[in-house]
Design an enzyme around this catalytic site. Structure first.
Site, PDB file in Angstrom:
ATOM      1  CB  SER A   1     -50.494  88.813  14.311  1.00 23.15           C
ATOM      2  OG  SER A   1     -49.230  89.121  13.774  1.00 23.15           O
TER       3      SER A   1
HETATM    4  N1  SAH Z   1     -45.675  91.367  16.343  1.00 24.66           N
HETATM    5  C1  SAH Z   1     -46.410  92.507  15.809  1.00 24.66           C
HETATM    6  C2  SAH Z   1     -46.841  92.245  14.380  1.00 24.66           C
HETATM    7  C3  SAH Z   1     -46.228  93.244  13.492  1.00 24.66           C
HETATM    8  S1  SAH Z   1     -46.300  92.951  11.749  1.00 24.66           S
HETATM    9  C4  SAH Z   1     -47.554  92.892  16.707  1.00 24.66           C
HETATM   10  O1  SAH Z   1     -47.820  92.176  17.701  1.00 24.66           O
HETATM   11  O2  SAH Z   1     -48.173  93.926  16.471  1.00 24.66           O
HETATM   12  C5  SAH Z   1     -44.571  92.621  11.432  1.00 24.66           C
HETATM   13  C6  SAH Z   1     -43.609  93.731  11.693  1.00 24.66           C
HETATM   14  O3  SAH Z   1     -42.319  93.273  11.269  1.00 24.66           O
HETATM   15  C7  SAH Z   1     -43.860  95.025  10.942  1.00 24.66           C
HETATM   16  O4  SAH Z   1     -43.995  96.090  11.852  1.00 24.66           O
HETATM   17  C8  SAH Z   1     -42.602  95.195  10.072  1.00 24.66           C
HETATM   18  O5  SAH Z   1     -42.200  96.543   9.927  1.00 24.66           O
HETATM   19  C9  SAH Z   1     -41.578  94.386  10.853  1.00 24.66           C
HETATM   20  N2  SAH Z   1     -40.409  93.919  10.097  1.00 24.66           N
HETATM   21  C10 SAH Z   1     -40.352  93.493   8.812  1.00 24.66           C
HETATM   22  N3  SAH Z   1     -39.097  93.151   8.476  1.00 24.66           N
HETATM   23  C11 SAH Z   1     -38.329  93.359   9.579  1.00 24.66           C
HETATM   24  C12 SAH Z   1     -36.935  93.206   9.865  1.00 24.66           C
HETATM   25  N4  SAH Z   1     -36.057  92.777   8.930  1.00 24.66           N
HETATM   26  N5  SAH Z   1     -36.500  93.505  11.119  1.00 24.66           N
HETATM   27  C13 SAH Z   1     -37.362  93.974  12.073  1.00 24.66           C
HETATM   28  N6  SAH Z   1     -38.680  94.151  11.851  1.00 24.66           N
HETATM   29  C14 SAH Z   1     -39.161  93.848  10.630  1.00 24.66           C
END
Ligand code: SAH
Length: 202
Positions: free
Chosen positions: A52
């Protein structure tokens, strides 16, 4: 990054600002993007996912209102950056990632950098019952509705920060808080754009 993108945009929570100054964001982006690690935008981390934008991490972290010793659950580990920011604040962090390769890479990265975070590969829709209740929960992918199980895993006074809205469109960032009487109130923190919240099959 912190002065221009975060303090200048009225993020005022000192622990959030200090944590974001401390965490080496370039360690959380792929080698090809290291020179852009401190830019004002999200970046690809593989598997169609993104780390993000720094401002959004700051906004969500501030909204969580955590104190040292709080127990916090993150859904959507991705690179592990948001988890590291929370760990830097003295919070006990649990994080769930649905894409196994990202979960494994983030777990390795966080421990190499010295962050004591518990990472689980799984579908965060169900929360992490074993470690509940949580003082705060942050969801970094956008579902189209509020998962009730996450609300159920909040302690009295607990906070949930989550983007909700249609896939691939603009979503609303919400901050929910559970009162001591169990009543849940929501506050709209504005328009955001997150990757979709996906579900495991079956
Ligand atoms: N917080 C992260 C941002 C990652 S983007 C950072 O600091 O880098 C969001 C992430 O959520 C992705 O990696 C995606 O695979 C994950 N995601 C999506 N649906 C999900 C679910 N149901 N359970 C766990 N993770 C999920």
């Amino acid at each position: 990054m912190v002065d221009l993108q975060i303090v200048a945009r009225l993020i005022s929570d000192e622990p959030t600002i200090a944590a974001m100054r401390a965490v080496p964001r370039h360690e959380f982006v792929p080698a090809d993007y290291v020179d852009q690690a401190y830019n004002d935008n999200p970046l690809p981390i593989g598997h169609g996912q993104t780390i993000s934008q720094p401002y959004i991490v700051a906004l969500m972290t501030q909204a969580l209102g955590v104190a040292p010793g709080d127990k916090v659950l993150e859904i959507g580990t991705g690179s592990g950056y948001q988890a590291a920011v929370l760990a830097e604040m003295g919070v006990e962090v649990y994080t769930i990632e649905i894409i196994e390769a990202l979960a494994t890479a983030a777990d390795t990265r966080l421990h190499l950098l010295g962050y004591d975070v518990a990472t689980l590969h799984g579908d965060g829709y169900f929360g992490w019952e074993e470690h509940a209740p949580f003082d705060a929960i942050v969801v970094t992918a956008a579902p189209d509705h509020l998962p009730q199980l996450l609300v159920d895993q909040l302690a009295p006074g607990g906070r949930l920060v989550i983007p909700i809205g249609p896939i691939g469109a603009v979503q609303t960032l919400w901050r929910f808080e559970v009162g001591d009487d169990g009543e849940v109130t929501g506050e709209n923190l504005g328009a955001v754009r997150f990757v979709p919240f996906t579900r495991s099959e079956g």
